[in-house]
Scaffold this motif. Structure first.
Motif, PDB file in Angstrom:
ATOM      1  N   SER A  70      35.751  29.083  71.520  1.00 48.76           N
ATOM      2  CA  SER A  70      34.973  28.193  70.529  1.00 48.76           C
ATOM      3  C   SER A  70      33.626  28.039  70.933  1.00 48.76           C
ATOM      4  O   SER A  70      33.124  28.187  71.896  1.00 48.76           O
ATOM      5  N   ARG A  71      32.728  27.381  69.856  1.00 46.62           N
ATOM      6  CA  ARG A  71      31.540  27.233  69.969  1.00 46.62           C
ATOM      7  C   ARG A  71      31.256  26.457  71.288  1.00 46.62           C
ATOM      8  O   ARG A  71      30.321  26.393  71.805  1.00 46.62           O
ATOM      9  N   SER A  72      32.020  25.059  71.129  1.00 44.94           N
ATOM     10  CA  SER A  72      31.788  24.405  72.404  1.00 44.94           C
ATOM     11  C   SER A  72      31.752  24.847  73.848  1.00 44.94           C
ATOM     12  O   SER A  72      31.145  24.554  74.679  1.00 44.94           O
ATOM     13  N   ARG A  76      29.104  25.273  76.642  1.00 50.79           N
ATOM     14  CA  ARG A  76      29.108  24.662  77.852  1.00 50.79           C
ATOM     15  C   ARG A  76      28.889  25.666  79.286  1.00 50.79           C
ATOM     16  O   ARG A  76      28.126  25.403  80.186  1.00 50.79           O
ATOM     17  N   TYR A  77      29.191  27.026  78.852  1.00 46.82           N
ATOM     18  CA  TYR A  77      29.141  28.146  79.725  1.00 46.82           C
ATOM     19  C   TYR A  77      27.506  28.549  79.542  1.00 46.82           C
ATOM     20  O   TYR A  77      27.078  28.816  80.908  1.00 46.82           O
ATOM     21  N   ILE A  78      27.024  28.488  78.386  1.00 47.93           N
ATOM     22  CA  ILE A  78      25.676  28.950  78.372  1.00 47.93           C
ATOM     23  C   ILE A  78      24.817  27.971  79.044  1.00 47.93           C
ATOM     24  O   ILE A  78      23.818  28.197  79.823  1.00 47.93           O
ATOM     25  N   THR A  79      24.917  26.490  78.944  1.00 49.02           N
ATOM     26  CA  THR A  79      24.269  25.582  79.590  1.00 49.02           C
ATOM     27  C   THR A  79      24.464  25.911  81.054  1.00 49.02           C
ATOM     28  O   THR A  79      23.227  25.570  81.779  1.00 49.02           O
ATOM     29  N   SER A  80      25.467  25.949  81.619  1.00 50.47           N
ATOM     30  CA  SER A  80      25.772  26.395  83.220  1.00 50.47           C
ATOM     31  C   SER A  80      24.699  27.423  83.542  1.00 50.47           C
ATOM     32  O   SER A  80      24.083  27.664  84.602  1.00 50.47           O
ATOM     33  N   LEU A  81      24.677  28.561  82.715  1.00 51.16           N
ATOM     34  CA  LEU A  81      24.030  29.766  82.974  1.00 51.16           C
ATOM     35  C   LEU A  81      22.637  29.525  83.085  1.00 51.16           C
ATOM     36  O   LEU A  81      21.707  30.103  83.701  1.00 51.16           O
TER      37      LEU A  81
END
Length: 101
Positions: A70-72, A76-81
């Protein structure tokens, strides 16, 4: 004590008054390092990092299609990276994409 206590709030209370006793309704669970959840999260983040490396400039929509997530979840993963400086975003909000550092 009727208020919800977080770990940060407990630390704040303890630093102000060493003699005060704080009773927790539930024990604070330690982080699992060998659990399947952490292994799954790690492999998902590694998969997204590999996709960004193989497809420079990819957008979230493309990552969603390649991972079936999902987009969310992708956000969330993109924010961590981004937080750990593994990737960067270049370009405008509409046409920009993600690149591995």
């Amino acid at each position: 004590m009727s208020e919800n206590l977080t770990i940060a709030k407990i630390a704040e209370i303890a630093s102000k008054d060493e003699n005060r006793v704080v009773e927790l309704k539930q024990p604070i669970a330690p982080h699992k390092t060998d659990g399947t959840l952490n292994d799954t999260l790690k492999s998902d983040i590694e998969q997204i990092l590999q996709i960004i490396d193989e497809h420079p400039g990819i957008q979230i929509k493309g990552i969603m299609q390649l991972t079936n997530k999902s987009r969310s979840t992708i956000n969330r993963y993109i924010t961590s990276l981004l937080t750990f400086s593994k990737i960067e975003r270049c370009g405008s909000r509409k046409t920009g994409g993600y690149y591995k550092l």
